[in-house]
Design an enzyme around this catalytic site. Sequence first.
Site, PDB file in Angstrom:
ATOM      1  N   CYS A   1       0.402  43.493  71.822  1.00 17.81           N
ATOM      2  CA  CYS A   1       1.281  43.305  70.661  1.00 17.81           C
ATOM      3  C   CYS A   1       2.735  43.648  71.010  1.00 17.81           C
ATOM      4  CB  CYS A   1       0.780  44.181  69.517  1.00 17.81           C
ATOM      5  SG  CYS A   1       1.910  44.266  68.130  1.00 17.81           S
TER       6      CYS A   1
ATOM      7  N   CYS B   1       4.029  46.786  69.225  1.00 23.47           N
ATOM      8  CA  CYS B   1       3.452  48.006  69.805  1.00 23.47           C
ATOM      9  C   CYS B   1       4.160  48.344  71.118  1.00 23.47           C
ATOM     10  CB  CYS B   1       1.947  47.842  70.014  1.00 23.47           C
ATOM     11  SG  CYS B   1       0.973  48.026  68.498  1.00 23.47           S
TER      12      CYS B   1
ATOM     13  N   ASP C   1      16.796  42.873  64.114  1.00 27.56           N
ATOM     14  CA  ASP C   1      16.117  41.640  64.508  1.00 27.56           C
ATOM     15  C   ASP C   1      16.927  40.954  65.608  1.00 27.56           C
ATOM     16  OD1 ASP C   1      13.845  39.663  62.932  1.00 27.56           O
ATOM     17  OD2 ASP C   1      15.213  38.722  64.379  1.00 27.56           O
TER      18      ASP C   1
ATOM     19  N   HIS D   1      -0.754  50.196  64.444  1.00 25.36           N
ATOM     20  CA  HIS D   1      -0.860  48.740  64.377  1.00 25.36           C
ATOM     21  C   HIS D   1      -1.659  48.300  63.149  1.00 25.36           C
ATOM     22  CE1 HIS D   1      -0.980  44.614  65.942  1.00 25.36           C
ATOM     23  NE2 HIS D   1      -2.097  44.577  65.236  1.00 25.36           N
TER      24      HIS D   1
ATOM     25  N   ASN E   1       6.280  38.403  55.981  1.00 25.82           N
ATOM     26  CA  ASN E   1       5.533  37.166  56.155  1.00 25.82           C
ATOM     27  C   ASN E   1       4.127  37.496  56.616  1.00 25.82           C
ATOM     28  OD1 ASN E   1       7.771  35.443  55.599  1.00 25.82           O
ATOM     29  ND2 ASN E   1       8.555  35.832  57.649  1.00 25.82           N
TER      30      ASN E   1
ATOM     31  N   GLY F   1       4.784  31.740  58.106  1.00 28.34           N
ATOM     32  CA  GLY F   1       5.616  31.757  59.311  1.00 28.34           C
ATOM     33  C   GLY F   1       5.602  33.077  60.058  1.00 28.34           C
TER      34      GLY F   1
ATOM     35  N   HIS G   1       2.062  42.083  63.861  1.00 29.47           N
ATOM     36  CA  HIS G   1       2.116  43.536  63.594  1.00 29.47           C
ATOM     37  C   HIS G   1       2.929  43.648  62.309  1.00 29.47           C
ATOM     38  CE1 HIS G   1       2.731  47.866  65.250  1.00 29.47           C
ATOM     39  NE2 HIS G   1       3.340  47.833  64.067  1.00 29.47           N
TER      40      HIS G   1
ATOM     41  N   HIS H   1       5.339  43.970  59.500  1.00 34.51           N
ATOM     42  CA  HIS H   1       6.764  44.320  59.533  1.00 34.51           C
ATOM     43  C   HIS H   1       7.426  43.863  58.245  1.00 34.51           C
ATOM     44  CE1 HIS H   1       6.206  40.407  61.510  1.00 34.51           C
ATOM     45  NE2 HIS H   1       7.374  40.043  60.993  1.00 34.51           N
TER      46      HIS H   1
HETATM   47  P1  AMP Z   1       8.076  37.002  61.449  1.00 36.26           P
HETATM   48  O1  AMP Z   1       8.509  35.607  61.812  1.00 36.26           O
HETATM   49  O2  AMP Z   1       8.109  37.317  59.993  1.00 36.26           O
HETATM   50  O3  AMP Z   1       6.748  37.347  62.109  1.00 36.26           O
HETATM   51  O4  AMP Z   1       9.172  37.970  62.065  1.00 36.26           O
HETATM   52  C1  AMP Z   1       9.217  38.326  63.408  1.00 36.26           C
HETATM   53  C2  AMP Z   1      10.632  38.659  63.713  1.00 36.26           C
HETATM   54  O5  AMP Z   1      10.680  39.371  64.929  1.00 36.26           O
HETATM   55  C3  AMP Z   1      11.553  37.437  63.873  1.00 36.26           C
HETATM   56  O6  AMP Z   1      12.587  37.502  62.892  1.00 36.26           O
HETATM   57  C4  AMP Z   1      12.102  37.585  65.293  1.00 36.26           C
HETATM   58  O7  AMP Z   1      13.448  37.213  65.414  1.00 36.26           O
HETATM   59  C5  AMP Z   1      11.894  39.063  65.566  1.00 36.26           C
HETATM   60  N1  AMP Z   1      11.755  39.444  66.957  1.00 36.26           N
HETATM   61  C6  AMP Z   1      10.978  38.866  67.892  1.00 36.26           C
HETATM   62  N2  AMP Z   1      11.079  39.537  69.067  1.00 36.26           N
HETATM   63  C7  AMP Z   1      11.949  40.557  68.847  1.00 36.26           C
HETATM   64  C8  AMP Z   1      12.486  41.608  69.672  1.00 36.26           C
HETATM   65  N3  AMP Z   1      12.134  41.742  70.963  1.00 36.26           N
HETATM   66  N4  AMP Z   1      13.377  42.465  69.127  1.00 36.26           N
HETATM   67  C9  AMP Z   1      13.740  42.327  67.823  1.00 36.26           C
HETATM   68  N5  AMP Z   1      13.258  41.376  66.998  1.00 36.26           N
HETATM   69  C10 AMP Z   1      12.379  40.498  67.494  1.00 36.26           C
HETATM   70 ZN    ZN Z   2       1.151  46.196  67.175  1.00 39.08          ZN
END
Ligand code: AMP
Ligand code: ZN
Length: 113
Positions: A4, A7, A30, A46, A86, A92, A97, A99
Amino acid sequence: MNDCLFCKIIAGEIPSAKVYENEDVLAFRDINPQAPVHILVIPKTHIDGAGSITPENAASVAKCFVAISEIARQEKLSGGFRVISNCGEDAGQTVKHLHFHILAGVKMGEGML
Ligand code: AMP
Ligand code: ZN
């Protein structure tokens, strides 16, 4: 083997722009911001997503919301903010994990919400 992404960020194996951390919660910016302020708040334990919240893990979720409130004060989001989670393919969700997106710094439309 835990594959993950979030994680790995919690473990420090992948860097992040941390804005807040306590024993139970981590928050970081983000990587692909959708608003002038775009912060992700995650529980350190997790949970796959909002559809996997149970009475047993609900305390972790409550701690995320306490953190969200503290982050809003810390980041001076006095103009307001939006919290989004989401869950699943249609919504989407790309990282499995749980968030919470904090979005702020712009007047948001009423679109989906
Ligand atoms: P979701 O699409 O709701 O699952 O949100 C996942 C979010 O994680 C997206 O807005 C991505 O831009 C963000 N994301 C992916 N990888 C990273 C990372 N390494 N550091 C910070 N944000 C990330
Ligand atoms: Zn996780």
